[in-house]
Design a protein around this motif. Structure first.
Motif, PDB file in Angstrom:
ATOM      1  N   SER A   1      50.056  41.051  45.187  1.00 44.92           N
ATOM      2  CA  SER A   1      49.746  39.640  44.920  1.00 44.92           C
ATOM      3  C   SER A   1      48.687  39.509  43.830  1.00 44.92           C
ATOM      4  CB  SER A   1      49.290  38.932  46.204  1.00 44.92           C
ATOM      5  OG  SER A   1      48.056  39.464  46.676  1.00 44.92           O
TER       6      SER A   1
ATOM      7  N   GLN B   1      49.912  38.017  40.616  1.00 41.97           N
ATOM      8  CA  GLN B   1      50.270  36.609  40.545  1.00 41.97           C
ATOM      9  C   GLN B   1      49.229  35.821  39.744  1.00 41.97           C
ATOM     10  OE1 GLN B   1      53.268  35.723  41.731  1.00 41.97           O
ATOM     11  NE2 GLN B   1      53.476  37.900  42.265  1.00 41.97           N
ATOM     12  N   PRO B   2      49.579  34.586  39.318  1.00 41.19           N
ATOM     13  CA  PRO B   2      48.657  33.782  38.499  1.00 41.19           C
ATOM     14  C   PRO B   2      47.262  33.626  39.090  1.00 41.19           C
ATOM     15  CG  PRO B   2      50.835  32.800  38.477  1.00 41.19           C
ATOM     16  CD  PRO B   2      50.903  33.937  39.459  1.00 41.19           C
ATOM     17  N   THR B   3      47.176  33.545  40.416  1.00 41.26           N
ATOM     18  CA  THR B   3      45.855  33.410  41.059  1.00 41.26           C
ATOM     19  C   THR B   3      45.434  34.721  41.720  1.00 41.26           C
ATOM     20  OG1 THR B   3      46.890  32.607  43.107  1.00 41.26           O
ATOM     21  CG2 THR B   3      46.224  30.942  41.476  1.00 41.26           C
ATOM     22  N   GLY B   4      46.053  35.830  41.274  1.00 40.09           N
ATOM     23  CA  GLY B   4      45.883  37.111  41.965  1.00 40.09           C
ATOM     24  C   GLY B   4      44.484  37.679  41.979  1.00 40.09           C
TER      25      GLY B   4
ATOM     26  N   LYS C   1      41.763  36.114  42.313  1.00 43.37           N
ATOM     27  CA  LYS C   1      40.874  35.376  43.198  1.00 43.37           C
ATOM     28  C   LYS C   1      40.860  36.052  44.569  1.00 43.37           C
ATOM     29  CE  LYS C   1      41.551  30.869  40.974  1.00 43.37           C
ATOM     30  NZ  LYS C   1      42.010  29.469  41.157  1.00 43.37           N
ATOM     31  N   ASP C   2      39.675  36.265  45.070  1.00 45.38           N
ATOM     32  CA  ASP C   2      39.516  36.804  46.418  1.00 45.38           C
ATOM     33  C   ASP C   2      40.174  38.174  46.611  1.00 45.38           C
ATOM     34  OD1 ASP C   2      38.290  36.562  48.817  1.00 45.38           O
ATOM     35  OD2 ASP C   2      39.827  35.338  49.766  1.00 45.38           O
TER      36      ASP C   2
ATOM     37  N   LYS D   1      42.058  40.460  50.031  1.00 50.30           N
ATOM     38  CA  LYS D   1      43.342  41.162  49.955  1.00 50.30           C
ATOM     39  C   LYS D   1      43.164  42.623  50.372  1.00 50.30           C
ATOM     40  CE  LYS D   1      45.420  38.371  46.226  1.00 50.30           C
ATOM     41  NZ  LYS D   1      44.401  37.310  46.162  1.00 50.30           N
TER      42      LYS D   1
ATOM     43  N   ASN E   1      49.302  42.281  32.839  1.00 47.04           N
ATOM     44  CA  ASN E   1      49.183  40.991  33.506  1.00 47.04           C
ATOM     45  C   ASN E   1      47.771  40.415  33.403  1.00 47.04           C
ATOM     46  OD1 ASN E   1      51.863  40.983  34.281  1.00 47.04           O
ATOM     47  ND2 ASN E   1      51.467  41.945  36.247  1.00 47.04           N
ATOM     48  N   SER E   2      46.773  41.286  33.280  1.00 44.03           N
ATOM     49  CA  SER E   2      45.399  40.818  33.125  1.00 44.03           C
ATOM     50  C   SER E   2      45.253  39.994  31.847  1.00 44.03           C
ATOM     51  CB  SER E   2      44.428  42.008  33.087  1.00 44.03           C
ATOM     52  OG  SER E   2      44.450  42.716  34.294  1.00 44.03           O
TER      53      SER E   2
ATOM     54  N   LEU F   1      46.676  36.635  32.269  1.00 40.80           N
ATOM     55  CA  LEU F   1      45.830  35.787  33.109  1.00 40.80           C
ATOM     56  C   LEU F   1      44.468  35.507  32.475  1.00 40.80           C
ATOM     57  CD1 LEU F   1      46.651  37.442  36.565  1.00 40.80           C
ATOM     58  CD2 LEU F   1      47.575  35.320  35.635  1.00 40.80           C
TER      59      LEU F   1
ATOM     60  N   ASP G   1      42.092  37.693  31.600  1.00 39.85           N
ATOM     61  CA  ASP G   1      41.017  38.644  31.926  1.00 39.85           C
ATOM     62  C   ASP G   1      41.091  39.775  30.903  1.00 39.85           C
ATOM     63  OD1 ASP G   1      39.258  40.507  32.918  1.00 39.85           O
ATOM     64  OD2 ASP G   1      39.899  40.317  35.001  1.00 39.85           O
TER      65      ASP G   1
END
Length: 227
Positions: free
Chosen positions: A44, A47-50, A52-53, A57, A157-158, A161, A163
Motif C-alpha cells: 500500500s 498508493q497515492p497516499t502510501g 502517510k502513516d 503499516k 513511485n516516489s 508522489l 518524494d
C-alpha cells in the motif's frame, strides 16, 4: 523376507512419507495466504497516499508475523527436526518471501538491511541448522534480493508522489547491497540469476536519480529526516 514383504515395507515407508508431505503442504498453503496478506499491507506504500502513516503499516505487518510464527510452529510438528532438508522444498519459496517481507518492514522503518538474526525473530525459527527448523543462508540471501526489485519500484513511485529524496536514499541502500553481494562467490544458480536482477535494479534506480538530478530535484537527504 520375501520380495513381496520387502516391497510391502517399502510401500509403507512411501505412504508415510506422502502423508507427511501432504500435512506440510496444507500448513504451507495457509502460511502463503498470510504472506500475501502482509504483502498487501506493505505494498500500500505504492498508493497515492502510501507514504502517510508508514509506521502503522509496519506495525500491522508485524502483527501478522505473529500468525506466521504460529503456522511455522505447526510445520515443525510435522517432521523430525533432523529431516529439515528432506522436506525443505515445500516451504523454501514461502520462506524466502517472508524474508523479503521482513526486510521490507525493516527498510521502511529504518532504511537499514535486516540481519539474518532479525529475520529469525520475525519467524520464530533458528539461525543454525543444529537447532532444527532454521533460516538457511541461501534462503536469507534470496529474500534480500527480492527486496531490491520492490525498492526499485518504490523509487519510481516516489517520484510520481513528489518524494524526490527517497530515491536517493534507496539508491544509496541498493548500491551498498550490490557491493555486499559482489563480495560473495555465489555457486547457487538461482541466486546468481537473482543477483543479475539486482544489477538491473541498480541501473534502474540510477536512471531515476539521474533524471532527478538533471531536473534539479535531487537533494541529499537530511540527517535524521523523518521518513
Amino acid at each position: 523376507m520375501s520380495v513381496t514383504e520387502m516391497f510391502s515395507n517399502i510401500q509403507g515407508f512411501l505412504t508415510a512419507d506422502q502423508d507427511i508431505r501432504e500435512d506440510i503442504r496444507k500448513v504451507v498453503q495457509v502460511l502463503e495466504q498470510t504472506a500475501r496478506e502482509i504483502l498487501t499491507v506493505l505494498q500500500s506504500v505504492h498508493q497515492p497516499t502510501g507514504f502517510k502513516d508508514i509506521p502503522s503499516k509496519c506495525e500491522k505487518a508485524r502483527d501478522l508475523f505473529c500468525t506466521v510464527k504460529l503456522h511455522i510452529a505447526d510445520i515443525k510438528t510435522k517432521f523430525p527436526p533432523e529431516q529439515y532438508y528432506r522436506f525443505h522444498e515445500h516451504w523454501r519459496f514461502v520462506l524466502q518471501r517472508l524474508v523479503f517481507l521482513a526486510a521490507f518492514v525493516v527498510y521502511l522503518e529504518s532504511d537499514a538491511l535486516v540481519t539474518r538474526e532479525e529475520v529469525v525473530q520475525f519467524l520464530g525459527i533458528e539461525v543454525t541448522r543444529e537447532k532444527g527448523f532454521h533460516l538457511d543462508v541461501e534462503d536469507y540471501l534470496a529474500g534480500v534480493l527480492i527486496l531490491s526489485s520492490e525498492l526499485s519500484r518504490l523509487a519510481v513511485n516516489s517520484v510520481t508522489l513528489g518524494d524526490y529524496n527517497r530515491p536517493l536514499r534507496i539508491s544509496n541502500f541498493i548500491n551498498e547491497l550490490d557491493s555486499g553481494f559482489r563480495l560473495l562467490n555465489l555457486k547457487n544458480d538461482p541466486l546468481r540469476k537473482r543477483y543479475d536482477g539486482l544489477k538491473y535494479d541498480v541501473k534502474k534506480i540510477e536512471e531515476v536519480v539521474y533524471d532527478l538530478s538533471i531536473r534539479g530535484l535531487a537533494r541529499e537527504p537530511e540527517a535524521g529526516r523523518e521518513k
